[in-house]
Design an enzyme around this catalytic site. Structure first.
Site, PDB file in Angstrom:
ATOM      1  N   VAL A 149       0.836  -1.048   0.151  1.00 24.01           N
ATOM      2  CA  VAL A 149       0.147   0.352  -0.048  1.00 24.01           C
ATOM      3  C   VAL A 149       0.973   1.217  -0.159  1.00 24.01           C
ATOM      4  O   VAL A 149       1.144   2.402  -0.986  1.00 24.01           O
ATOM      5  CB  VAL A 149      -1.206  -0.066   1.133  1.00 24.01           C
ATOM      6  CG1 VAL A 149      -1.953   1.378   1.230  1.00 24.01           C
ATOM      7  CG2 VAL A 149      -1.858  -1.321   1.573  1.00 24.01           C
ATOM      8  N   GLU A 150       1.414   0.749   0.803  1.00 22.92           N
ATOM      9  CA  GLU A 150       2.814   2.180   1.128  1.00 22.92           C
ATOM     10  C   GLU A 150       3.091   2.838  -0.192  1.00 22.92           C
ATOM     11  O   GLU A 150       3.702   3.570  -0.882  1.00 22.92           O
ATOM     12  CB  GLU A 150       3.865   2.008   2.514  1.00 22.92           C
ATOM     13  CG  GLU A 150       3.162   2.058   3.662  1.00 22.92           C
ATOM     14  CD  GLU A 150       3.111   4.107   3.420  1.00 22.92           C
ATOM     15  OE1 GLU A 150       3.121   4.455   2.934  1.00 22.92           O
ATOM     16  OE2 GLU A 150       2.080   3.482   4.299  1.00 22.92           O
ATOM     17  N   SER A 151       4.050   1.848  -0.938  1.00 24.65           N
ATOM     18  CA  SER A 151       5.614   1.746  -2.261  1.00 24.65           C
ATOM     19  C   SER A 151       5.378   0.957  -3.050  1.00 24.65           C
ATOM     20  O   SER A 151       6.263   1.400  -3.869  1.00 24.65           O
ATOM     21  CB  SER A 151       6.997   2.033  -1.613  1.00 24.65           C
ATOM     22  OG  SER A 151       7.074   0.660  -0.340  1.00 24.65           O
ATOM     23  N   TYR A 255      -7.113   4.410   2.900  1.00 30.15           N
ATOM     24  CA  TYR A 255      -5.625   3.120   3.573  1.00 30.15           C
ATOM     25  C   TYR A 255      -5.384   2.521   4.360  1.00 30.15           C
ATOM     26  O   TYR A 255      -5.154   1.070   3.278  1.00 30.15           O
ATOM     27  CB  TYR A 255      -5.171   4.235   4.035  1.00 30.15           C
ATOM     28  CG  TYR A 255      -3.659   4.107   4.083  1.00 30.15           C
ATOM     29  CD1 TYR A 255      -2.349   3.676   3.551  1.00 30.15           C
ATOM     30  CD2 TYR A 255      -3.556   3.404   5.740  1.00 30.15           C
ATOM     31  CE1 TYR A 255      -1.076   3.576   3.814  1.00 30.15           C
ATOM     32  CE2 TYR A 255      -2.387   2.586   6.110  1.00 30.15           C
ATOM     33  CZ  TYR A 255      -0.937   2.731   5.324  1.00 30.15           C
ATOM     34  OH  TYR A 255       0.539   2.719   5.743  1.00 30.15           O
TER      35      TYR A 255
END
Length: 542
Positions: A149-151, A255
């Site tokens: 999800v982040e990167s 998110y």
């Protein structure tokens, strides 16, 4: 299988219920003999002739608390997995609500299996390491999917919010969790260091937010202050304070569902016909400490690796060498670790780095010497024990230099930036702009009629990044120009007697409307002599 202590407590609770006990008593193990006696009771139990369930409870509790024994061996074999995704799936514990947010995100992932495969291939060297770190701390295994999800598991990822690395730390939070950030090194991109910091941060958030993991994950995205304020607002209104009930920014509201959607997809991959690129459930990497500054090309040679392959596994290093003040740790494939370590130990200090001796000439400045040799002024000061910027003619300076051509270190910060800036953007024309004092990305974007986020992206920046005078930016514009490689400079022009917007525009070969926009002028008002105008001029146009 092997039952962990927390599982033994469940067994004890069940036996207490059978025995008619009201609660599990407090136990203190004072001697190894007591533990051994407990083991003897367990091995001698005849299921058909149990006289005292309490006796079994005592035995189980004492055995579970033995310092040397973390588990009790029963008839079942330990669960084993060939694939690390299976290992993750087996331990999933967070409940997944089938609400609109989760279903929407899950459907997107399910319709883009190539994305899942691409991300999994990036994760391959690091996922087993991350899973082990999470398990050591007994945190939810779902957190192993958070870098997706982040990167998208890209350690070089840089967001519009100035977040960097696999776990997307912004500079301030990186400093807060002891991720060093210098010209040489950025710990936010160091996979091992940032994983440790991310789990530290998540543990802190979990504790701060009363043990609610979904709120902790939300706070990882938007900061604990924002989530705490949302909780406070709901409490004042006597509303629930779970994640789904909080009023949070749109990005944060999406998110957590993204993470849960990935978890659900992994848990029910057969149902959704999604195959996860297999990753062996075994250690893939090892961390080796070089202990002192070393040229990355030299380290690659010792490790038996291509330079850029080693740098790709160690994206925290911004330059051609490790930071003089550390860290000097390298992630390498596990099968290369022992040989690499042995060769490092045999290396002399003179073999670690290449150095150039530079004698100061008349007119030299520390900044000029640093720019010429592609090092920072701070590095020259540090290496040569210089305070301030004062240097003397004929003074000898030691300058660290790379053992190979800088272009061969493709993953240094400078080379990555050059690649980003030179990437062709459709049919647009590239212009160069040199930053002047007082410039902002917003000003420059408006002057060139481009989106500020696009301008930042073209230059490997975030829209909120500060600009330093002298920095070279590229602008990809569709505005026709006589030069295919223009150089745009900011010019301050003072209005003279008899000047008009049309005359100034003609003189500098710009549009009247642009001058008005750049200076927020009212076209109905006359220019005043001495009035300062801001102009953006392509100096390559004759």
């Amino acid at each position: 299988m092997f039952i962990k202590k927390k599982n033994i407590i469940l067994v004890i609770s069940a036996l207490v219920a059978v025995a008619g006990c009201n609660s599990t008593p407090d136990y203190t193990v004072s001697t190894q003999q007591e533990v051994n006696n407990a083991k003897g009771i367990l091995t001698s139990i005849d299921p058909d002739t149990i006289a005292s369930p309490r006796e079994v409870v005592d035995a189980l509790t004492l055995a579970a608390l033995e310092p040397e024994v973390g588990s009790l061996e029963l008839d079942e074999a330990p669960a084993t997995f060939d694939d690390v995704w299976q290992r993750i799936s087996y331990q999933l514990s967070i409940e997944i609500p089938q609400n609109r947010q989760v279903v929407t995100e899950r459907n997107w992932y399910a319709k883009h299996p190539s994305y899942i495969t691409r991300v999994a291939k990036r994760a391959e060297p690091f996922l087993h390491f991350i899973v082990e770190e999470i398990e050591k701390r007994e945190m939810p295994i779902e957190l192993a999917l958070l870098p997706i999800v982040e990167s998208a598991f890209d350690p070089f990822a840089y967001s519009h919010g100035r977040a960097s690395g696999l776990w997307q730390f912004i500079p301030g939070t990186g400093n807060r969790f002891k991720l060093k950030q210098t010209w040489w090194y950025d710990g936010r991109r160091d996979v091992a260091a940032s994983t440790r910091a991310a789990l530290d941060y998540l543990s802190f958030l979990h504790k701060t937010l009363d043990g609610d993991w979904l709120n902790a994950i939300a706070a990882y995205n938007s900061g604990e202050g924002r989530v705490l304020r949302a909780i406070k607002r709901n409490r004042k209104k006597h509303l629930p304070t779970d994640f789904w009930s909080l009023d949070l920014p749109r990005e944060t509201s999406a998110y957590v569902p993204k993470l849960l959607a990935l978890v659900d997809l992994l848990k029910r991959s057969d149902e959704f016909n999604v195959s996860w690129y297999p990753i062996a459930n075994e250690p893939a990497i090892a961390v080796v400490d070089a202990k002192k500054q070393i040229d990355i090309a030299k380290a690659a040679e010792l490790a038996g690796m291509e330079l850029n392959d080693l740098h790709k596994m160690n994206p925290g290093y911004n330059q051609w060498a490790t930071d003089p003040n550390g860290p000097h740790k390298f992630i390498v494939p596990i099968e290369k670790a022992d040989s690499f370590k042995a060769k490092l130990n045999a290396l002399t200090d003179n073999e670690r780095m290449a150095w150039t001796r530079y004698v100061v000439k008349s007119g030299d400045t520390l900044g000029g010497i640093a720019a010429k040799h592609k090092v920072s002024v701070a590095v020259l000061r540090d290496v040569n024990k210089i305070k301030g910027n004062i240097i003397r003619v004929k003074q000898a300076l030691m300058v660290p230099t790379s053992s190979k051509s800088i272009k061969q270190y493709e993953l240094t910060a400078g080379n990555r930036l050059a690649k980003t800036q030179n990437k062709q953007r459709g049919s647009s024309t590239k212009l160069e702009y040199i930053v002047k004092s007082g410039d902002t990305l917003w000003d420059i974007s408006k002057a060139h009629k481009v989106n500020v986020r696009s301008l930042a992206k073209w230059n490997g920046m975030a829209p909120t990044d500060p600009l330093k005078p002298g920095k070279k930016l590229v602008v990809w514009t569709k505005t026709p120009t006589s030069s295919t490689n223009g150089v745009v400079r900011k010019v301050t022009y003072k209005v003279r007697n008899g000047d008009s917007l049309a005359r100034i525009a003609q003189k500098f070969k710009v549009d009247v409307d642009d001058i008005a926009k750049w200076n927020q002028l009212d076209m109905k008002k006359y220019l005043q002599p001495g009035q300062a105008l801001k102009l953006f001029v392509d100096v390559t146009r004759s």
